[in-house]
Design a protein around this motif. Structure first.
Motif: not given
Length: 330
Positions: A53-63
């Motif tokens: 859902r892109g929550l990590f992307t919004k935080a600035g990460f590619t997890v």
């Protein structure tokens, strides 16, 4: 003309600075590596939902989410800097820290690990007393095996009347299913749904936490050096992950689907969904605290368990084991 040039220059400068002023704590392509202590299972679903859902992307990460091969290997990887965090049972983290490993729990999602002793309905073990006269499959490193004497003492049962059959990890389940042992220690949120689906029958489940054997479960662990150096990265990661846990609770089907996408050899979708729903029940926080908050009473009780069972000889000050400083309310 001069004023117009100044205004134009200021506008250009503002345009250049705007991304910096609104940027997240990390670049959107900054890698963040997460290593689980074991193979994929339903309780990991919130991590995959947060990623999908892109929550990590919004935080600035590619997890990157990677499977593991045991808590020891995972902890070694985080110390070597190969992983940013590892996801392991909290009880193993406490043991490792007591023995000198420079890591710390930064979030604890399962204050009580969902460990159970299961049995067949025609020879049920419904209470600890029912273990007397029965055989229990044990293995090196299994927490129920390690803490069996403590469990017996807590519940005033005679351990000498329990036949502990030591087996390797691969042999435990086949021996139980073949009825060569009466009971098996396992996780009621993960293995039991799979077993019941395969065997087409229900098992009697004895939740050991309800009878005093409380072990901290799923925890996020990072190295002390990394926490000190880049604490903001962990704060933003945990905030995004917390949202993943919240969304998984609201929509377990979506969480199960997100996990299944990465779990090519996973079990039947109905089993995955059941694992996700049962795991959701285990993710709790102290009243008024954000999810992932570590209660000092949980740590104190777990350290006592480790000492009583001989797993450690002495405990360190509690602030050596965990920190809640990186958690914030959503």
């Amino acid at each position: 003309m001069f004023i117009r040039r100044i205004a134009s220059a200021c506008l250009c400068l503002c345009l250049l600075l705007a991304p910096l002023l609104t940027a997240p704590a990390a670049r959107a392509d900054e890698a963040f590596n997460v290593r689980f202590s074991w193979k994929l299972k339903g309780e990991y679903a919130p991590f995959f939902l947060a990623r999908d859902r892109g929550l990590f992307t919004k935080a600035g990460f590619t997890v990157h989410l990677g499977e593991g091969a045991g808590a020891d290997a995972a902890l070694g990887a985080v110390l070597l800097g190969q992983e940013d965090v590892v996801v392991i049972p909290g009880i193993y983290a406490l043991s490792a820290i007591s023995k000198g490993m420079p890591v710390k729990i930064i979030a604890l999602y399962q204050p009580k690990a969902p460990v159970a002793i299961i049995s067949f309905p025609d020879k049920p073990i419904r209470t600890p007393k029912d273990l007397e006269g029965k055989s229990l499959a044990g293995t090196v490193g299994d927490t129920t095996t390690d803490y069996l004497k403590v469990f017996c003492r807590i519940n005033a049962i005679d351990c000498g009347k329990i036949k502990l059959v030591m087996l390797n990890n691969q042999a435990r389940l086949p021996q139980f299913m073949a009825r060569r042992v009466d009971a098996l220690s396992t996780y009621w949120n993960i293995e039991v749904p799979q077993l019941e689906f395969n065997a087409k029958q229900h098992f009697v489940v004895l939740d050991v936490a309800k009878y005093g054997l409380i072990e901290p479960g799923l925890a996020i662990v990072a190295s002390n050096a990394a926490i000190k150096k880049t604490s903001a990265r962990f704060e933003h990661f945990l905030r995004a992950l917390s949202q993943g846990f919240a969304e998984a609770k609201k929509d377990p089907k979506a969480a199960a689907t997100a996990l299944s996408k990465a779990w090519s050899a996973g079990p039947n979708p109905a089993v995955v969904l059941t694992q996700v729903k049962l795991s959701d029940e285990t993710f709790v926080a102290p009243s008024g605290k954000p999810l992932g908050w570590t209660d000092d009473k949980v740590i104190s009780a777990a350290l006592s368990l480790l000492k009583d069972s001989g797993q450690i000889t002495a405990a360190k000050p509690h602030d050596a084991y965990y920190t809640n400083a990186l958690l914030r309310k959503p």
